[in-house]
Design a protein around this motif. Structure first.
Motif, PDB file in Angstrom:
ATOM      1  N   ALA A  61      23.736  12.081 -40.488  1.00 13.94           N
ATOM      2  CA  ALA A  61      23.377  12.676 -41.980  1.00 13.94           C
ATOM      3  C   ALA A  61      24.701  12.477 -42.947  1.00 13.94           C
ATOM      4  N   ASN A  62      25.658  11.921 -42.380  1.00 12.15           N
ATOM      5  CA  ASN A  62      26.876  11.553 -43.369  1.00 12.15           C
ATOM      6  C   ASN A  62      26.839  10.209 -43.742  1.00 12.15           C
ATOM      7  N   THR A  63      26.171   9.361 -43.136  1.00  9.30           N
ATOM      8  CA  THR A  63      26.180   8.038 -43.572  1.00  9.30           C
ATOM      9  C   THR A  63      24.769   7.310 -43.933  1.00  9.30           C
ATOM     10  N   SER A  64      23.934   7.905 -43.610  1.00  4.16           N
ATOM     11  CA  SER A  64      22.492   7.356 -43.736  1.00  4.16           C
ATOM     12  C   SER A  64      22.214   6.871 -45.149  1.00  4.16           C
ATOM     13  N   LYS A  65      22.703   7.812 -45.951  1.00  3.00           N
ATOM     14  CA  LYS A  65      22.424   7.803 -47.611  1.00  3.00           C
ATOM     15  C   LYS A  65      23.037   6.775 -48.195  1.00  3.00           C
ATOM     16  N   PHE A  66      24.238   6.016 -47.410  1.00  4.14           N
ATOM     17  CA  PHE A  66      24.764   4.682 -47.999  1.00  4.14           C
ATOM     18  C   PHE A  66      23.579   3.323 -47.995  1.00  4.14           C
ATOM     19  N   PHE A  67      22.787   3.553 -47.129  1.00  2.02           N
ATOM     20  CA  PHE A  67      22.048   2.128 -46.498  1.00  2.02           C
ATOM     21  C   PHE A  67      20.837   2.205 -47.496  1.00  2.02           C
ATOM     22  N   ASN A  68      20.488   0.795 -47.833  1.00  2.00           N
ATOM     23  CA  ASN A  68      19.552   0.484 -48.249  1.00  2.00           C
ATOM     24  C   ASN A  68      18.439   0.019 -47.455  1.00  2.00           C
ATOM     25  N   HIS A  69      17.836   0.809 -46.743  1.00  2.00           N
ATOM     26  CA  HIS A  69      16.963   0.970 -45.615  1.00  2.00           C
ATOM     27  C   HIS A  69      15.860  -0.343 -45.659  1.00  2.00           C
ATOM     28  N   ASP A  70      15.469  -0.765 -47.137  1.00  2.00           N
ATOM     29  CA  ASP A  70      14.528  -1.655 -47.087  1.00  2.00           C
ATOM     30  C   ASP A  70      15.143  -3.089 -47.131  1.00  2.00           C
ATOM     31  N   VAL A  71      16.418  -3.035 -47.570  1.00  2.00           N
ATOM     32  CA  VAL A  71      17.043  -4.380 -47.526  1.00  2.00           C
ATOM     33  C   VAL A  71      17.793  -4.908 -46.240  1.00  2.00           C
ATOM     34  N   ILE A  72      18.425  -3.726 -45.635  1.00  2.00           N
ATOM     35  CA  ILE A  72      19.149  -4.228 -44.676  1.00  2.00           C
ATOM     36  C   ILE A  72      18.429  -4.537 -43.128  1.00  2.00           C
ATOM     37  N   GLY A  73      17.218  -4.528 -43.229  1.00  2.00           N
ATOM     38  CA  GLY A  73      16.539  -5.149 -41.991  1.00  2.00           C
ATOM     39  C   GLY A  73      16.268  -6.490 -42.219  1.00  2.00           C
ATOM     40  N   ARG A  74      16.512  -6.882 -43.300  1.00  2.00           N
ATOM     41  CA  ARG A  74      16.654  -8.582 -43.490  1.00  2.00           C
ATOM     42  C   ARG A  74      17.833  -9.246 -42.697  1.00  2.00           C
ATOM     43  N   PHE A  75      18.633  -8.381 -42.495  1.00  7.03           N
ATOM     44  CA  PHE A  75      20.012  -8.961 -41.960  1.00  7.03           C
ATOM     45  C   PHE A  75      20.288  -8.446 -40.378  1.00  7.03           C
ATOM     46  N   ARG A  76      19.407  -7.733 -39.866  1.00  3.87           N
ATOM     47  CA  ARG A  76      19.581  -7.239 -38.593  1.00  3.87           C
ATOM     48  C   ARG A  76      19.548  -8.467 -37.360  1.00  3.87           C
ATOM     49  N   THR A  77      18.827  -9.650 -37.587  1.00  4.52           N
ATOM     50  CA  THR A  77      19.351 -10.831 -36.890  1.00  4.52           C
ATOM     51  C   THR A  77      20.261 -11.829 -37.408  1.00  4.52           C
ATOM     52  N   PHE A  78      20.981 -11.485 -38.442  1.00  2.00           N
ATOM     53  CA  PHE A  78      21.970 -12.349 -39.213  1.00  2.00           C
ATOM     54  C   PHE A  78      23.160 -12.707 -38.159  1.00  2.00           C
ATOM     55  N   GLY A  79      23.650 -11.716 -37.434  1.00  2.00           N
ATOM     56  CA  GLY A  79      24.719 -12.035 -36.505  1.00  2.00           C
ATOM     57  C   GLY A  79      26.133 -11.540 -37.497  1.00  2.00           C
ATOM     58  N   GLY A  80      27.135 -12.560 -37.609  1.00  2.00           N
ATOM     59  CA  GLY A  80      28.160 -12.088 -38.337  1.00  2.00           C
ATOM     60  C   GLY A  80      29.083 -13.063 -38.698  1.00  2.00           C
ATOM     61  N   VAL A  81      30.020 -12.621 -39.785  1.00  2.04           N
ATOM     62  CA  VAL A  81      30.891 -13.531 -40.354  1.00  2.04           C
ATOM     63  C   VAL A  81      32.434 -12.742 -40.029  1.00  2.04           C
ATOM     64  N   ARG A  82      33.483 -13.859 -39.607  1.00  2.00           N
ATOM     65  CA  ARG A  82      34.809 -13.610 -39.340  1.00  2.00           C
ATOM     66  C   ARG A  82      35.431 -14.760 -39.883  1.00  2.00           C
ATOM     67  N   ILE A  83      36.646 -14.435 -40.738  1.00  3.50           N
ATOM     68  CA  ILE A  83      37.480 -15.462 -41.396  1.00  3.50           C
ATOM     69  C   ILE A  83      38.882 -14.984 -40.844  1.00  3.50           C
ATOM     70  N   GLU A  84      39.366 -16.118 -39.949  1.00  2.00           N
ATOM     71  CA  GLU A  84      40.695 -15.690 -39.752  1.00  2.00           C
ATOM     72  C   GLU A  84      41.732 -16.751 -39.755  1.00  2.00           C
ATOM     73  N   SER A  85      43.207 -16.288 -40.417  1.00  2.00           N
ATOM     74  CA  SER A  85      44.109 -17.138 -40.781  1.00  2.00           C
ATOM     75  C   SER A  85      45.432 -16.490 -39.918  1.00  2.00           C
ATOM     76  N   ASP A  86      46.266 -17.232 -39.704  1.00  2.00           N
ATOM     77  CA  ASP A  86      47.524 -16.846 -39.110  1.00  2.00           C
ATOM     78  C   ASP A  86      48.641 -16.831 -40.207  1.00  2.00           C
TER      79      ASP A  86
END
Length: 497
Positions: free
Chosen positions: A438-463
């Motif tokens: 109930a606290n966070t559902s309102k922030f999601f665009n449920h129609d769009v985020i489904g497109r990214f469900r199989t995207f995986g992820g991105v990380r960028i790491e530097s020292d």
């Protein structure tokens, strides 16, 4: 007339393994001695006794006679730089002298494992004052002690706040003949490791240089249809062949497609064995270790060498967070504030991409960022990938989602080396509850985020090294999408001037 010859291909590496001076470890011992003596003075205690550490032991594979490749215990490596197993090292607090105790090897060692070196060899190699055999520890320490009563031993015992394991105090036959202190040494020695000397930084820089070069080599050679482990193999070969790096800082994470949403992919049950597909994002988190000191670098890029609009959206969200943090880093800055800056930057980009909507301040209050970046922003780096000292005595780990994963909550100090590694992942185990709450559902665009469900992820790491006035990025790999695409198409790196 012969046709003109083609331009020679670039050399595989511009680097060669540097000789590391043992002076590095002499200075580390001097640093400890100065800090420990000051602590004893402040407490009104005499400057008597010995710091004594036990080096690592060789380990066999289960019940077999196969000996695993030895890597030194990290605190022992920091103070003494010893590559061999079975040593003890001591520092006389009164005189400042360093003493070594080496195993008395059997004669058959010379048949199977090589020459048995004299004690003088280790004295010269490791720049210590005196060397004895391990079976003489009790006699030597009692003879060297200059105080009254039982000689006092400062033993290493304390909590590693990353692993929740305790450092192992030195154990040897006859230790009961000494007074022991199990509380003083660990916090002082750990704090010595938090900031790096110029000699340490030179080694960390080399580990970064050869690892950066190997990441670029992976970018050049990746192809659809390869296996993830083939890219791991390219990295390991390059850092060992051209950098002399026999050890890696950690198990390589070579994740593609949906695997890139698995934060610590690459373990025995997920062994970098997926076949790369056209349209995948790759997330490669790999770092070489040289003379004990490590690197920790993550590159994310499309397997086919061309970013799609969705891939660019997520990648640039993370890159903007990475760059914003580095631009803000300097001594005195709170690492918690840096984590929140990264979160806010990513959320803002996701909002601009229509994946989420709403007020950014409200998102931060509800900890929405943790649904996309559940790990901490970074960690101290040195002889261990997760170098100790992230939580000083008295500092508590935050309880909130995301922040509870921070490996340090300290303010930055000049001389720290710390990773900056923001990420954005689409993990069902985090998104499902967040989208139902109930606290966070309102922030999601449920129609769009489904497109990214199989995207995986991105990380960028530097020292990143914290300097007197800001910071220096020690990692040198393509970061902008145009740079990555150019390098994957054959352009030189670093770019020709």
């Amino acid at each position: 007339m012969a046709p003109p010859s083609a331009a020679a291909p670039p050399a595989p590496s511009s680097l060669s393994p540097p000789l590391v001076p043992m002076e590095l470890h002499v200075r580390n011992r001097d640093k400890l001695l100065k800090s420990l003596r000051q602590s004893l003075r402040d407490a009104g205690r005499p400057l008597h006794g010995f710091v004594i550490l036990q080096g690592g032991e060789e380990q066999a594979r289960h019940d077999t006679d196969h000996t695993e490749l030895f890597r030194q215990e990290s605190y022992f490596a920091y103070l003494f730089g010893v590559i061999e197993p079975g040593f003890f090292g001591a520092i006389d607090i009164t005189s400042g002298n360093s003493l070594f105790f080496v195993p008395r090897l059997p004669s058959e060692y010379a048949v199977w494992l090589g020459e048995i070196k004299p004690l003088s060899f280790f004295e010269e190699k490791y720049m210590v004052n005196k060397v004895f055999y391990t079976d003489d520890i009790v006699k030597v320490l009692q003879e060297q002690f200059q105080g009254q009563g039982k000689p006092l031993l400062f033993l290493l015992h304390g909590l590693n706040t990353d692993s929740n394991n305790f450092a192992k105090p030195a154990e040897f036959e006859g230790v009961e003949n000494f007074a022991t202190d199990l509380t003083t040494l660990h916090p002082i020695l750990t704090e010595c490791r938090v900031t790096k000397s110029d000699l340490e930084l030179a080694v960390i820089q080399f580990a970064n240089d050869i690892s950066s070069e190997a990441h670029v080599e992976v970018m050049r050679k990746i192809r659809v249809g390869m296996k993830e482990y083939q890219l791991e193999s390219i990295f390991l070969h390059h850092t060992y062949m051209y950098g002399g790096c026999r050890h890696c800082s950690y198990t390589c994470i070579c994740a593609t497609g949906g695997n890139s949403a698995v934060l610590h992919y690459g373990h025995a049950a997920a062994p970098n064995d997926r076949t790369l597909e056209d349209g995948d994002m790759a997330l490669f988190d790999m770092g070489a270790e040289y003379h004990f000191y490590g690197s920790d670098i993550t590159c994310s890029f499309p397997v086919n060498g061309k970013f799609t609009s969705d891939q660019s959206l997520i990648y640039n969200a993370v890159l903007q967070a990475h760059d914003a943090v580095i631009a803000a880093m300097k001594p005195g800055v709170s690492w918690v504030d840096m984590h929140k800056l990264a979160e806010r930057t990513i959320l803002q980009s996701l909002r601009e991409g229509n994946i989420i909507f709403g007020d950014l301040d409200h998102m931060m209050v509800e900890r929405l960022g943790a649904a996309f970046m559940p790990h901490g922003l970074g960690h101290l780096l040195g002889i261990d990938t997760h170098d100790p000292g992230g939580y000083l005595q008295g500092l508590e780990r935050p309880k909130e989602p995301g922040l509870s994963s921070l490996r340090t909550v300290r303010e930055l100090l000049e001389g720290m080396v710390i990773t900056v590694e923001p990420g954005c992942y689409f993990i069902d185990a985090l998104l499902d509850p967040a989208m139902e709450s109930a606290n966070t559902s309102k922030f999601f665009n449920h129609d769009v985020i489904g497109r990214f469900r199989t995207f995986g992820g991105v990380r960028i790491e530097s020292d990143v090294l914290v300097t007197a006035t800001g910071c220096k990025n020690m990692t040198n790999v393509p970061r902008q999408t145009c740079e990555i695409e150019a390098v994957m198409a054959g352009a030189p790196w670093p770019p020709s001037k």
